[in-house]
Design a protein around this motif. Structure first.
Motif, short mmCIF file in Angstrom:
data_model
loop_
_atom_site.label_atom_id
_atom_site.label_comp_id
_atom_site.label_asym_id
_atom_site.label_seq_id
_atom_site.Cartn_x
_atom_site.Cartn_y
_atom_site.Cartn_z
N TYR A 1 25.53 38.44 9.06
CA TYR A 1 25.39 37.24 9.19
C TYR A 1 26.66 36.71 9.98
O TYR A 1 26.61 36.16 10.88
N VAL A 2 27.82 36.90 9.41
CA VAL A 2 29.18 36.73 9.78
C VAL A 2 29.26 37.28 11.51
O VAL A 2 29.57 36.43 12.29
N TYR A 3 29.10 38.41 11.56
CA TYR A 3 29.16 39.01 12.74
C TYR A 3 28.18 38.50 13.82
O TYR A 3 28.52 38.33 15.05
N PHE A 4 26.90 37.95 13.45
CA PHE A 4 26.05 37.36 14.47
C PHE A 4 26.44 36.13 14.74
O PHE A 4 26.42 35.65 16.18
N VAL A 5 26.92 35.27 13.88
CA VAL A 5 27.24 33.91 14.38
C VAL A 5 28.43 33.73 14.90
O VAL A 5 28.63 32.87 15.59
N LYS A 6 29.26 34.66 14.55
CA LYS A 6 30.81 34.49 15.22
C LYS A 6 30.98 35.51 16.47
O LYS A 6 31.70 35.22 17.27
N VAL A 7 30.08 36.47 16.78
CA VAL A 7 30.43 37.42 17.86
C VAL A 7 28.92 37.69 18.66
O VAL A 7 29.01 37.10 19.80
N LEU A 8 28.00 38.33 18.01
CA LEU A 8 26.88 38.54 18.57
C LEU A 8 26.00 37.54 19.13
O LEU A 8 25.64 37.53 20.28
N GLY A 9 25.85 36.43 18.53
CA GLY A 9 24.80 35.49 19.00
C GLY A 9 25.45 34.78 20.19
O GLY A 9 24.92 34.44 20.95
N PRO A 10 26.77 34.20 19.98
CA PRO A 10 27.38 33.55 21.18
C PRO A 10 27.31 34.31 22.52
O PRO A 10 27.04 33.78 23.52
N VAL A 11 27.60 35.70 22.31
CA VAL A 11 27.51 36.68 23.41
C VAL A 11 25.97 36.67 24.06
O VAL A 11 25.73 36.62 25.26
N TRP A 12 25.16 36.57 23.08
CA TRP A 12 23.63 36.79 23.59
C TRP A 12 23.17 35.69 24.28
O TRP A 12 22.24 35.61 25.21
N MET A 13 23.70 34.58 23.81
CA MET A 13 23.05 33.05 24.35
C MET A 13 24.21 32.63 25.45
O MET A 13 23.80 31.53 25.92
N LYS A 14 25.06 33.30 25.67
CA LYS A 14 25.89 33.03 26.84
C LYS A 14 25.39 32.60 28.01
O LYS A 14 25.69 31.48 28.42
N ASN A 15 24.51 33.34 28.68
CA ASN A 15 23.88 32.78 29.92
C ASN A 15 22.50 32.25 29.76
O ASN A 15 21.59 32.40 30.87
#
Length: 302
Positions: A43-57
């Protein structure tokens, strides 16, 4: 021999697991700490790292109706746990408000409460969805440390209670927490309906106060077994008061920044257009609001 054991983490792990509640030792998520810790870490990794990168574009997803339904579900679930769980604990004469020992009995009534505690753990995991909504809507600034730490530590704390001593004095925090969430998610549901609801949401500030009062009450209640002996394990006492003290400090620190008296009218007007809630995220009364926890206003981030 003792020095050898002190050097063996496996020994300490096995010793700790041997102290677990035998009624829940084989239940899903409760056999060992690794499943829940993996969920929290993911959860922490997704919301702080992976999620923002995935949604960037990507464009933000329009999920306003989903958010409204989610908040309604949270109100219903919180009410269910408060009234149904309360009927077996503090809303009845079955539990002592001053000090309640943990019953390791396996009679049907006791096991019903223990089972309810396991579903409450699932509810805390389900609340991770709050932050996932922020990711999908590209509201990355809403994902503050307070927001993430609160979600993660509450889930972990409930796991500890379920693993080592379900029920007893440990049942008090879920009891009052469900009461607060019942009111809180009702507020967020109203706010999510749109800007036209803003005049009716003047009580936003008092949600923060209610949350802080919750932690004060939890702290005081957690200390009571040190003075009223009912054979409640002191280890749980220190976990309860530590958790309550941590979040009381964090929320009070936020409250001071959010509502300090010397904020100029101009600055406050600016803040009203960037209303941050008590988890450090925007209270979007004006822009597709999705509620979570305590509310207030803080300075717009530059």
């Amino acid at each position: 021999m003792l020095s050898q054991y002190l050097k063996q983490p496996v020994y300490w792990y096995d010793w700790m697991m041997s102290k677990g509640d035998p009624r829940t030792s084989d239940w899903p998520l409760l056999g060992s700490p690794f499943p829940i810790l993996s969920i929290i870490a993911s959860y922490v990794y997704f919301v702080k790292v992976l999620g923002p990168v995935w949604m960037k574009n990507k464009k933000p997803y329009s999920i306003g109706r989903v958010v409204i339904v989610y908040n309604i579900i949270q109100v219903i679930l919180s009410a269910f746990f408060f009234f149904y769980g309360g009927s077996m604990t503090y809303l009845s004469t079955k539990y002592n408000w001053l000090c309640q020992p943990i019953s390791y009995a396996t009679d049907p009534e006791t096991m019903t409460l223990v089972n309810l505690g396991w579903y409450y753990l699932l509810l805390k995991i389900f609340e991770f969805t709050d932050t996932i909504f922020f990711i999908l809507r590209k509201k990355f600034t809403h994902i503050s440390a307070l927001h993430v730490v609160h979600h993660s530590s509450v889930a972990w704390g409930i796991w500890i209670g379920m693993k080592f001593g379900a029920g007893g004095h440990n049942a008090f925090f879920p009891f009052i927490n469900c009461f607060v969430h019942m009111i809180m998610y009702a507020y967020y549901c109203l706010a999510a309906l749109g800007p036209h609801m803003k005049p009716y949401l003047w009580w936003k500030k008092y949600l923060t106060i209610m949350q802080m009062v919750q932690f004060v009450v939890a702290f005081i209640h957690g200390v009571l077994p040190l003075y009223f002996d009912c054979d409640f394990p002191p280890g749980f006492v220190y976990i309860i008061i530590g958790h309550a003290a941590l979040f009381l400090v964090m929320f009070f620190n936020f409250y001071k920044k959010a509502y300090r008296k010397d904020v100029s009218e101009k600055t406050r007007a600016e803040e009203e257009s960037n209303c941050y809630d008590g988890q450090g995220r925007v209270d979007e009364n004006l822009v597709n609001f999705n509620g979570f926890h305590e509310n207030g206003n803080v300075h717009k981030r530059r």
